[in-house]
Design a protein around this motif. Structure first.
Motif, PDB file in Angstrom:
ATOM      1  N   HIS A 278     -21.391  17.420 -23.086  1.00  0.00           N
ATOM      2  CA  HIS A 278     -20.863  17.374 -24.333  1.00  0.00           C
ATOM      3  C   HIS A 278     -21.075  15.871 -24.991  1.00  0.00           C
ATOM      4  N   VAL A 279     -21.707  15.751 -26.223  1.00  0.00           N
ATOM      5  CA  VAL A 279     -22.220  14.922 -26.906  1.00  0.00           C
ATOM      6  C   VAL A 279     -21.399  14.379 -28.186  1.00  0.00           C
ATOM      7  N   ALA A 280     -20.993  13.235 -28.206  1.00  0.00           N
ATOM      8  CA  ALA A 280     -20.129  12.926 -29.636  1.00  0.00           C
ATOM      9  C   ALA A 280     -20.472  11.583 -29.935  1.00  0.00           C
ATOM     10  N   ALA A 281     -20.557  11.474 -31.305  1.00  0.00           N
ATOM     11  CA  ALA A 281     -20.609  10.129 -31.959  1.00  0.00           C
ATOM     12  C   ALA A 281     -19.624   9.905 -32.984  1.00  0.00           C
ATOM     13  N   VAL A 282     -18.688   8.816 -32.806  1.00  0.00           N
ATOM     14  CA  VAL A 282     -17.626   8.271 -33.474  1.00  0.00           C
ATOM     15  C   VAL A 282     -17.886   6.988 -34.287  1.00  0.00           C
ATOM     16  N   ALA A 283     -17.894   7.278 -35.553  1.00  0.00           N
ATOM     17  CA  ALA A 283     -18.181   6.010 -36.626  1.00  0.00           C
ATOM     18  C   ALA A 283     -17.069   5.474 -37.180  1.00  0.00           C
ATOM     19  N   ASP A 284     -16.719   4.049 -36.625  1.00  0.00           N
ATOM     20  CA  ASP A 284     -15.277   3.689 -37.306  1.00  0.00           C
ATOM     21  C   ASP A 284     -15.446   2.086 -37.408  1.00  0.00           C
ATOM     22  N   ALA A 285     -15.013   1.548 -38.338  1.00  0.00           N
ATOM     23  CA  ALA A 285     -15.075  -0.238 -38.558  1.00  0.00           C
ATOM     24  C   ALA A 285     -16.315  -0.559 -38.444  1.00  0.00           C
ATOM     25  N   GLY A 286     -17.491  -0.151 -38.684  1.00  0.00           N
ATOM     26  CA  GLY A 286     -18.769  -0.788 -38.314  1.00  0.00           C
ATOM     27  C   GLY A 286     -19.344  -0.719 -37.032  1.00  0.00           C
ATOM     28  N   THR A 287     -18.887   0.352 -36.240  1.00  0.00           N
ATOM     29  CA  THR A 287     -19.183   0.306 -34.850  1.00  0.00           C
ATOM     30  C   THR A 287     -19.355   1.996 -34.704  1.00  0.00           C
ATOM     31  N   ILE A 288     -20.544   2.574 -34.312  1.00  0.00           N
ATOM     32  CA  ILE A 288     -20.698   4.046 -33.832  1.00  0.00           C
ATOM     33  C   ILE A 288     -20.807   3.894 -32.372  1.00  0.00           C
ATOM     34  N   THR A 289     -19.798   4.890 -31.627  1.00  0.00           N
ATOM     35  CA  THR A 289     -19.702   4.991 -30.270  1.00  0.00           C
ATOM     36  C   THR A 289     -20.289   6.180 -29.886  1.00  0.00           C
ATOM     37  N   VAL A 290     -20.988   6.328 -28.967  1.00  0.00           N
ATOM     38  CA  VAL A 290     -21.637   7.545 -28.556  1.00  0.00           C
ATOM     39  C   VAL A 290     -20.869   7.949 -27.168  1.00  0.00           C
ATOM     40  N   TYR A 291     -20.579   9.179 -26.911  1.00  0.00           N
ATOM     41  CA  TYR A 291     -19.645   9.609 -25.925  1.00  0.00           C
ATOM     42  C   TYR A 291     -20.551  10.658 -25.313  1.00  0.00           C
ATOM     43  N   LEU A 292     -20.599  10.646 -23.893  1.00  0.00           N
ATOM     44  CA  LEU A 292     -21.193  11.668 -23.109  1.00  0.00           C
ATOM     45  C   LEU A 292     -20.180  12.201 -22.099  1.00  0.00           C
ATOM     46  N   ASP A 293     -20.099  13.598 -22.194  1.00  0.00           N
ATOM     47  CA  ASP A 293     -18.799  14.398 -21.303  1.00  0.00           C
ATOM     48  C   ASP A 293     -17.770  13.627 -21.402  1.00  0.00           C
ATOM     49  N   GLY A 294     -17.251  13.277 -22.663  1.00  0.00           N
ATOM     50  CA  GLY A 294     -15.964  12.554 -22.801  1.00  0.00           C
ATOM     51  C   GLY A 294     -15.913  11.108 -22.494  1.00  0.00           C
ATOM     52  N   LYS A 295     -16.860  10.663 -21.907  1.00  0.00           N
ATOM     53  CA  LYS A 295     -16.819   8.950 -21.541  1.00  0.00           C
ATOM     54  C   LYS A 295     -17.662   8.244 -22.657  1.00  0.00           C
ATOM     55  N   SER A 296     -17.193   7.137 -22.658  1.00  0.00           N
ATOM     56  CA  SER A 296     -18.143   6.063 -23.777  1.00  0.00           C
ATOM     57  C   SER A 296     -19.372   5.756 -22.870  1.00  0.00           C
ATOM     58  N   ALA A 340     -12.303   9.301 -37.602  1.00  0.00           N
ATOM     59  CA  ALA A 340     -12.801   8.799 -36.253  1.00  0.00           C
ATOM     60  C   ALA A 340     -11.760   9.225 -35.307  1.00  0.00           C
ATOM     61  N   ARG A 341     -12.290  10.194 -34.547  1.00  0.00           N
ATOM     62  CA  ARG A 341     -11.351  10.990 -33.429  1.00  0.00           C
ATOM     63  C   ARG A 341     -11.368   9.810 -32.401  1.00  0.00           C
ATOM     64  N   PRO A 342     -10.029   9.752 -31.974  1.00  0.00           N
ATOM     65  CA  PRO A 342      -9.780   8.836 -30.814  1.00  0.00           C
ATOM     66  C   PRO A 342     -10.341   9.219 -29.549  1.00  0.00           C
ATOM     67  N   ALA A 343     -10.551   8.138 -28.549  1.00  0.00           N
ATOM     68  CA  ALA A 343     -11.102   8.619 -27.403  1.00  0.00           C
ATOM     69  C   ALA A 343     -10.543   9.726 -26.480  1.00  0.00           C
ATOM     70  N   GLY A 344      -9.093   9.709 -26.646  1.00  0.00           N
ATOM     71  CA  GLY A 344      -8.610  10.761 -25.901  1.00  0.00           C
ATOM     72  C   GLY A 344      -8.793  12.136 -26.481  1.00  0.00           C
ATOM     73  N   PHE A 345      -9.047  12.383 -27.561  1.00  0.00           N
ATOM     74  CA  PHE A 345      -9.684  13.512 -28.340  1.00  0.00           C
ATOM     75  C   PHE A 345     -10.717  14.053 -27.982  1.00  0.00           C
ATOM     76  N   ILE A 346     -11.778  12.903 -27.743  1.00  0.00           N
ATOM     77  CA  ILE A 346     -13.006  13.399 -27.443  1.00  0.00           C
ATOM     78  C   ILE A 346     -13.224  13.857 -25.753  1.00  0.00           C
ATOM     79  N   HIS A 347     -12.227  13.057 -25.064  1.00  0.00           N
ATOM     80  CA  HIS A 347     -12.287  13.256 -23.517  1.00  0.00           C
ATOM     81  C   HIS A 347     -11.428  14.605 -23.404  1.00  0.00           C
ATOM     82  N   PHE A 348     -10.412  15.156 -24.098  1.00  0.00           N
ATOM     83  CA  PHE A 348      -9.923  16.351 -24.053  1.00  0.00           C
ATOM     84  C   PHE A 348     -10.743  17.248 -24.439  1.00  0.00           C
ATOM     85  N   ALA A 349     -11.431  17.184 -25.439  1.00  0.00           N
ATOM     86  CA  ALA A 349     -12.570  18.249 -26.015  1.00  0.00           C
ATOM     87  C   ALA A 349     -13.376  18.752 -24.853  1.00  0.00           C
TER      88      ALA A 349
END
Length: 633
Positions: A278-296, A340-349
């Protein structure tokens, strides 16, 4: 070596106890847990099931906020009765724990043939580090179709591709309705029902509009499940452009990345090909965070620019993307949200949509519960009637039914064990005959003094295969014959005594008496194998012959007691006679229920055993003929 039948029989006491306990529970009518009517959502739905979503330490610990999310509920034969639901699953309803609020949902896939379904349910404001319960109601054959799929996702969700629609894999399940163009047919057996298999050769476009633009500095979430078939440098999964601005989600030799205007996110450990991630990218407040399998996993300090051209999947058609190659592999569950989905949302998904052991801990389905207003089916009516009749059964009748139950359980254990044994024999004999055909043209390969050569059929069989072969009666007969030949040939070998020369054996022939003796030995071995095949079948014959007589005995005793009670009371009424007679006849039913299946099983087993015996007789004739041909007197 113990046969499968003997091993199976060694566990008979435990199996017998378990089956008798199960029978007692069934007779007690413990098939459903009665539900309190005060908490029942709608009496038209006769069955419900509790679904627990546990984000605490007892399930899967998620401490970060989650919020409103679409929860994937996997249904299969082990947790859901597809026979009780409508053929298309349109009777499913999901209710909040207040037993009043109906939750929005849609069915991604419903397969009543394979008993498999994937259902998405919107759970409002899902809390972290806590347990949340919802209820699944089903079984209302008159229920209409549920709300549209687009209602399952809240307004911030702008794109959802399940890639499951056989007619159009790129159907958008979000409120936006941005159906993709150029999608290939869905690939079966993906992560969640159907998926998309791509090869990096063609562009899949998401039209814009209806897909809204990505405003400068606005929050954004993009997530997708990937299964790369091979690791490639600069493989492009998804991109969106506007003039010189470009957002790219890709995979560089197994490293997920986000590239924004040629600035790339920090890197982590690469993933391997052939597995779902599971790969996710969340853009919020000038920072884009990449998540892999629910973790930063990585980050990029950059604000989102204006992007409003169509989103392109798998390959970028822009000349500016010449340094990228198309992604090759599988894709599933692509989602885009304008928040910007919260980290818990990405982890849960990542956990909920995946197939890891944590997914089963996060979502658990309880047992079925039945409404007091449930209308019984014909089968349940018959079972209820039999339960009522059993209340008038005398103690003698219960003893007879218990004995019939013991006969039935023992008979079934014997039958299952015997079928397993015959299947093993059939497999082992088939393997043996393949090797027998290789050496039957020259039996001298097995007449050596080396016993191991006899066991491995002249060196054509491994020790692992020998273990299987020992189950074959044909191999046992061969082994007997080979031993007999070897022992007789020892006395006929003439060996040179010159130490400088190799020892050479000259094989003499076998006399007619020796051949007859070996044949008699083979027939003796066949008799022992037949005895092994027929072993314990007597329990089936006892059930066939004794079951009806036991049942008749219970019926006669029951009728006799009924008439004796009537004679003492002096009251001759149908209501006083019928219950006792019906209870007495139940013993006969039990006896026939033992005998009839046992008769069919016995006939089936006898037919298979007869085939095995015929194969043994044929093999003995062939072995003796080959032996007489190779060892002429």
């Amino acid at each position: 070596m113990h046969s499968p039948t003997s091993r199976f029989m060694s566990r008979t006491p435990r199996l017998l106890t378990s089956l008798l306990l199960a029978l007692a529970l069934n007779l007690a009518g413990a098939s459903f847990t009665a539900a309190a009517e005060t908490n029942w959502w709608d009496a038209k739905w006769p069955t419900r099931k509790k679904i627990d979503i546990d984000t605490s330490g007892k399930g899967v610990a998620i401490a970060e906020p989650i919020g409103t999310t679409a929860v994937l509920v996997r249904l299969h034969e082990g947790v859901f009765s597809f026979m009780s639901a409508k053929e298309d699953g349109s009777d499913l309803r999901f209710i909040a724990d207040d037993h009043k609020t109906e939750l929005k949902h849609h069915v991604e896939k419903w397969d009543s043939l394979l008993n498999e379904a994937y259902v998405w349910v919107q759970v409002p404001d899902l809390k972290p580090a806590s347990a949340t319960s919802i209820w699944l109601y089903y079984g209302n054959t008159e229920a209409g179709a549920p709300e549209a799929a687009k209602e399952t996702y809240e307004a911030n969700t702008t794109l959802v591709y399940h890639f499951a629609d056989a007619a159009k894999a790129g159907t958008d399940s979000s409120p936006t309705g941005a159906n993709a163009e150029g999608t290939p047919p869905p690939a079966a057996g993906s992560l969640i029902g159907g998926g998309l298999r791509v090869f990096g050769q063609s562009v899949i476009k998401v039209p814009a509009p209806p897909l809204p633009e990505w405003a400068p500095g606005a929050p954004l979430t993009v997530s997708v499940w990937i299964k790369p078939s091979a690791l490639q440098p600069n493989a492009l999964i998804l991109s969106r452009r506007e003039a010189a601005n470009a957002f790219i989600l890709g995979l560089d030799n197994g490293i997920p990345f986000v590239e924004l205007n040629k600035q790339r996110s920090s890197v982590g450990a690469p993933i391997a090909a052939g597995g779902w991630h599971h790969v996710a990218a969340v853009a919020d407040a000038g920072t884009i965070t990449v998540y892999l399998d629910g973790k930063s996993y990585g980050a990029l300090t950059a604000a989102m620019p204006l992007l409003k051209e169509p989103v392109e999947i798998d390959k970028d058609s822009s000349p500016a993307a010449a340094s990228f190659v198309g992604y090759a592999g599988e894709l599933d569950e692509l989602q885009i949200a304008k928040t910007a989905r919260p980290a818990g949302f990405i982890h849960f998904a990542a956990v909920n949509q995946g197939t890891s052991a944590d997914a089963a801990k996060l979502i658990t389905l309880g047992e079925d519960e039945a409404s007091d207003h449930k209308e019984e089916g014909e089968i349940m009516k018959h079972l209820s009637l039999i339960t009522d009749i059993s209340k008038d059964l005398t103690f003698d009748g219960w003893v007879v039914i218990f004995l019939c139950t013991v006969l039935a359980v023992v008979g079934w254990i014997i039958a299952v064990g015997k079928i397993m044994y015959l299947n093993t024999i059939e497999k082992a004999s088939a393997e043996f005959m393949k090797r027998w055909e290789k050496i039957s043209s020259d039996l001298t390969a097995i007449d050596t003094e080396d016993n191991e050569s006899i066991k491995n059929i002249g060196g054509t069989m491994s020790s692992k295969m020998q273990k299987l072969m020992r189950q074959s009666p044909l191999y046992q007969l061969y082994h007997l014959g080979a031993d007999e030949i070897s022992s007789r040939m020892k006395s006929f070998r003439q060996v040179t005594f010159n130490p400088q020369e190799k020892k050479e054996a000259k094989i003499m022939g076998l006399s007619g008496r020796s051949i007859q003796a070996i044949k008699a030995t083979l027939h003796g071995g066949m008799v022992r194998e037949v005895q092994k095949l027929n072993g314990k079948l007597v329990f089936l014959t006892i059930g066939i012959a004794g079951g009806p007589y036991l049942g008749l005995l219970g019926t006669v005793i029951g009728v006799m007691i009924t008439f004796a009670v009537i004679a003492k009371s002096g009251e001759v009424e149908v209501n006083s006679i019928a219950p006792g007679i019906a209870g007495a006849l139940l013993a006969t039913v039990a006896g026939l229920a033992v005998a009839i299946p046992a008769l069919f099983i016995y006939s089936y087993l006898s037919s298979r055993i007869k085939d095995v015996v015929s194969n043994m007789e044929t093999f003995i004739d062939e072995f003796v003929t080959k032996m007489a041909e190779h060892y002429k007197e």
